[in-house]
Design a protein around this motif. Structure first.
Motif, PDB file in Angstrom:
ATOM      1  N   SER A 226      -2.474  -8.603  -1.033  1.00  0.00           N
ATOM      2  CA  SER A 226      -3.174  -9.313   0.721  1.00  0.00           C
ATOM      3  C   SER A 226      -2.800  -8.954   1.879  1.00  0.00           C
ATOM      4  O   SER A 226      -1.663  -9.931   1.804  1.00  0.00           O
ATOM      5  CB  SER A 226      -4.044 -10.099   0.688  1.00  0.00           C
ATOM      6  N   VAL A 227      -3.093  -8.214   3.208  1.00  0.00           N
ATOM      7  CA  VAL A 227      -2.125  -7.687   3.827  1.00  0.00           C
ATOM      8  C   VAL A 227      -2.852  -8.437   5.038  1.00  0.00           C
ATOM      9  O   VAL A 227      -3.951  -6.884   4.930  1.00  0.00           O
ATOM     10  CB  VAL A 227      -0.698  -6.765   4.156  1.00  0.00           C
ATOM     11  N   ASP A 228      -2.809  -8.189   6.271  1.00  0.00           N
ATOM     12  CA  ASP A 228      -3.698  -8.252   7.225  1.00  0.00           C
ATOM     13  C   ASP A 228      -2.650  -8.461   8.547  1.00  0.00           C
ATOM     14  O   ASP A 228      -2.139  -9.588   8.789  1.00  0.00           O
ATOM     15  CB  ASP A 228      -4.818  -9.543   7.514  1.00  0.00           C
ATOM     16  N   THR A 229      -2.357  -7.355   9.218  1.00  0.00           N
ATOM     17  CA  THR A 229      -1.373  -7.969  10.523  1.00  0.00           C
ATOM     18  C   THR A 229      -1.232  -6.571  11.179  1.00  0.00           C
ATOM     19  O   THR A 229      -2.149  -5.551  11.091  1.00  0.00           O
ATOM     20  CB  THR A 229       0.718  -7.821   9.752  1.00  0.00           C
ATOM     21  N   VAL A 230      -0.762  -6.895  12.045  1.00  0.00           N
ATOM     22  CA  VAL A 230      -0.189  -5.031  13.488  1.00  0.00           C
ATOM     23  C   VAL A 230       0.958  -5.302  13.491  1.00  0.00           C
ATOM     24  O   VAL A 230       1.471  -5.822  14.344  1.00  0.00           O
ATOM     25  CB  VAL A 230      -1.335  -5.441  14.874  1.00  0.00           C
ATOM     26  N   ILE A 231       1.253  -3.989  13.373  1.00  0.00           N
ATOM     27  CA  ILE A 231       2.885  -3.364  13.754  1.00  0.00           C
ATOM     28  C   ILE A 231       2.736  -2.852  15.148  1.00  0.00           C
ATOM     29  O   ILE A 231       2.118  -2.147  15.461  1.00  0.00           O
ATOM     30  CB  ILE A 231       3.195  -2.587  12.450  1.00  0.00           C
ATOM     31  N   ALA A 232       3.344  -3.206  15.760  1.00  0.00           N
ATOM     32  CA  ALA A 232       2.921  -3.112  17.403  1.00  0.00           C
ATOM     33  C   ALA A 232       3.960  -1.667  17.359  1.00  0.00           C
ATOM     34  O   ALA A 232       5.044  -1.445  16.685  1.00  0.00           O
ATOM     35  CB  ALA A 232       4.101  -4.285  18.242  1.00  0.00           C
ATOM     36  N   PRO A 233       3.685  -0.640  19.048  1.00  0.00           N
ATOM     37  CA  PRO A 233       5.038  -0.028  18.910  1.00  0.00           C
ATOM     38  C   PRO A 233       6.473   0.034  18.468  1.00  0.00           C
ATOM     39  O   PRO A 233       6.686  -0.743  19.209  1.00  0.00           O
ATOM     40  CB  PRO A 233       4.445   1.030  19.985  1.00  0.00           C
ATOM     41  N   GLY A 234       6.953   0.820  18.146  1.00  0.00           N
ATOM     42  CA  GLY A 234       8.484   0.635  18.036  1.00  0.00           C
ATOM     43  C   GLY A 234       9.092  -0.662  16.729  1.00  0.00           C
ATOM     44  O   GLY A 234       9.994  -0.848  17.433  1.00  0.00           O
ATOM     45  N   GLU A 235       7.847  -1.596  16.776  1.00  0.00           N
ATOM     46  CA  GLU A 235       8.743  -2.574  16.175  1.00  0.00           C
ATOM     47  C   GLU A 235       8.539  -1.377  14.013  1.00  0.00           C
ATOM     48  O   GLU A 235       7.916  -0.843  13.723  1.00  0.00           O
ATOM     49  CB  GLU A 235       7.453  -3.641  15.802  1.00  0.00           C
ATOM     50  N   VAL A 236       9.864  -2.249  14.017  1.00  0.00           N
ATOM     51  CA  VAL A 236       9.529  -2.349  11.885  1.00  0.00           C
ATOM     52  C   VAL A 236       9.722  -4.008  11.265  1.00  0.00           C
ATOM     53  O   VAL A 236       9.994  -4.907  11.297  1.00  0.00           O
ATOM     54  CB  VAL A 236      11.222  -1.752  11.860  1.00  0.00           C
ATOM     55  N   LEU A 237       8.643  -3.822  10.599  1.00  0.00           N
ATOM     56  CA  LEU A 237       8.040  -4.659   9.406  1.00  0.00           C
ATOM     57  C   LEU A 237       8.476  -4.471   8.900  1.00  0.00           C
ATOM     58  O   LEU A 237       8.353  -3.282   7.820  1.00  0.00           O
ATOM     59  CB  LEU A 237       6.344  -4.547   9.879  1.00  0.00           C
ATOM     60  N   THR A 238       9.056  -5.001   7.883  1.00  0.00           N
ATOM     61  CA  THR A 238       9.703  -5.256   6.410  1.00  0.00           C
ATOM     62  C   THR A 238       8.558  -6.405   5.317  1.00  0.00           C
ATOM     63  O   THR A 238       8.545  -7.266   5.736  1.00  0.00           O
ATOM     64  CB  THR A 238      11.137  -5.990   6.659  1.00  0.00           C
TER      65      THR A 238
ATOM     66  N   LEU B 266      -3.267  -3.295  10.084  1.00  0.00           N
ATOM     67  CA  LEU B 266      -3.338  -3.377   8.701  1.00  0.00           C
ATOM     68  C   LEU B 266      -4.542  -4.367   8.596  1.00  0.00           C
ATOM     69  O   LEU B 266      -4.131  -5.234   8.542  1.00  0.00           O
ATOM     70  CB  LEU B 266      -2.275  -3.595   7.610  1.00  0.00           C
ATOM     71  N   GLU B 267      -5.417  -4.061   8.392  1.00  0.00           N
ATOM     72  CA  GLU B 267      -6.697  -5.071   8.558  1.00  0.00           C
ATOM     73  C   GLU B 267      -7.312  -5.684   7.580  1.00  0.00           C
ATOM     74  O   GLU B 267      -7.761  -4.900   6.558  1.00  0.00           O
ATOM     75  CB  GLU B 267      -7.025  -4.376   9.943  1.00  0.00           C
ATOM     76  N   GLY B 268      -7.137  -6.478   6.889  1.00  0.00           N
ATOM     77  CA  GLY B 268      -8.001  -7.390   5.687  1.00  0.00           C
ATOM     78  C   GLY B 268      -8.145  -6.595   4.643  1.00  0.00           C
ATOM     79  O   GLY B 268      -8.484  -5.961   3.889  1.00  0.00           O
ATOM     80  N   ILE B 269      -6.420  -5.755   4.361  1.00  0.00           N
ATOM     81  CA  ILE B 269      -6.815  -5.101   3.217  1.00  0.00           C
ATOM     82  C   ILE B 269      -6.021  -5.865   1.967  1.00  0.00           C
ATOM     83  O   ILE B 269      -5.223  -6.740   2.095  1.00  0.00           O
ATOM     84  CB  ILE B 269      -4.975  -4.257   3.157  1.00  0.00           C
ATOM     85  N   HIS B 270      -6.699  -5.593   0.871  1.00  0.00           N
ATOM     86  CA  HIS B 270      -6.637  -6.328  -0.768  1.00  0.00           C
ATOM     87  C   HIS B 270      -6.620  -4.715  -1.335  1.00  0.00           C
ATOM     88  O   HIS B 270      -7.855  -4.554  -1.552  1.00  0.00           O
ATOM     89  CB  HIS B 270      -8.026  -6.911  -0.636  1.00  0.00           C
ATOM     90  N   ILE B 271      -6.263  -5.275  -2.258  1.00  0.00           N
ATOM     91  CA  ILE B 271      -5.673  -4.047  -3.647  1.00  0.00           C
ATOM     92  C   ILE B 271      -5.936  -4.821  -4.903  1.00  0.00           C
ATOM     93  O   ILE B 271      -4.468  -5.985  -5.107  1.00  0.00           O
ATOM     94  CB  ILE B 271      -4.252  -2.993  -3.720  1.00  0.00           C
ATOM     95  N   THR B 272      -6.278  -4.681  -5.486  1.00  0.00           N
ATOM     96  CA  THR B 272      -6.654  -4.893  -6.679  1.00  0.00           C
ATOM     97  C   THR B 272      -5.956  -4.249  -8.166  1.00  0.00           C
ATOM     98  O   THR B 272      -6.273  -2.554  -7.673  1.00  0.00           O
ATOM     99  CB  THR B 272      -8.085  -5.447  -7.440  1.00  0.00           C
ATOM    100  N   LEU B 273      -5.652  -4.121  -8.946  1.00  0.00           N
ATOM    101  CA  LEU B 273      -5.954  -4.089 -10.567  1.00  0.00           C
ATOM    102  C   LEU B 273      -5.756  -4.070 -11.953  1.00  0.00           C
ATOM    103  O   LEU B 273      -5.399  -5.079 -12.033  1.00  0.00           O
ATOM    104  CB  LEU B 273      -3.838  -3.596 -11.015  1.00  0.00           C
ATOM    105  N   ASP B 274      -7.044  -3.309 -12.354  1.00  0.00           N
ATOM    106  CA  ASP B 274      -7.736  -3.749 -13.382  1.00  0.00           C
ATOM    107  C   ASP B 274      -8.017  -5.514 -13.056  1.00  0.00           C
ATOM    108  O   ASP B 274      -8.828  -5.953 -14.113  1.00  0.00           O
ATOM    109  CB  ASP B 274      -6.478  -4.076 -14.841  1.00  0.00           C
TER     110      ASP B 274
END
Length: 210
Positions: free
Chosen positions: A20-32, A6-14
């Motif tokens: 904002s999220v910037d991270t990598v989830i590895a195979p088999g990893e559960v990110l909460t 998830l690279e440089g994700i930014h979401i706005t409303l109105d």
């Protein structure tokens, strides 16, 4: 077994920043991802899965390994979704529900054998021809999980999938879901407001709305 980036994700409303999220989830990893209602947890899932409402403005990239998912339609992203409700098709048997997302590769008998083996693996041997209406809440949750896994996703998204189960079933389903995604090496993102879900996932936690 590929990472979900998830690279440089930014979401706005109105015009107002939502997350904002910037991270990598590895195979088999559960990110909460945690946070109160309205902070954008399900909005993030919708962006990753490919059905974000046009009311939101989003930027950033979603990659599964080397595949850029952001511009692909939802059905081509190979992202499995597990929701609060099982959302089983009431007009189909358990077997029909499982077959819905399954690849058409192989003979009909081979697909039936896959269904039978999957059901036996979660303690539902002999349930292929059952009407979903006759299943308990825990049984429906297991069928919903199998339907996603049999579609052979490359990553998993969990949208508070344990919130409507009673305490005993929550523990059982947490153990089952987390074991299956790890066995398959699926990078998994779970959104929840329940700290017990995050504890059971035993992985990293991102807090939205801080």
């Amino acid at each position: 077994m590929l990472p979900l980036a998830l690279e440089g994700i930014h979401i706005t409303l109105d015009g107002a920043p939502l997350l904002s999220v910037d991270t990598v989830i590895a195979p088999g990893e559960v990110l909460t991802v945690m946070g109160p209602s309205g902070v954008g947890k399900s909005t993030l899932l919708a962006y990753i899965a490919g059905f974000l409402s046009p009311a939101f403005v989003a930027s950033g990239h979603v990659r599964l390994g080397d595949r850029e998912l952001t511009r692909l339609p939802a059905e081509e992203r190979r992202v499995g979704l597990l929701f609060q409700d099982p959302l089983l098709f009431p007009h189909l048997s358990v077997d029909g529900n499982l077959a819905f997302g399954m690849s058409a590769v192989g003979s009909r008998r081979e697909r039936q054998q896959r269904s039978e083996a999957a059901l036996a693996d979660v303690g539902l041997e002999g349930y292929r021809h059952r009407d979903p209406a006759t299943l308990s809440g825990g049984q429906k949750a297991r069928v919903a999980l199998l339907r996603v896994l049999l579609s052979e996703p490359g990553a998993m998204l969990l949208d508070e999938p344990f919130s409507k189960l009673d305490a005993t079933l929550r523990d059982e389903m947490r153990a089952l879901v987390f074991a299956r995604v790890r066995e398959r090496g699926l990078p998994t993102l779970m959104v929840t407001h329940d700290a017990a879900d995050a504890e059971a996932a035993a992985g990293r936690v991102i807090e939205l709305g801080q």
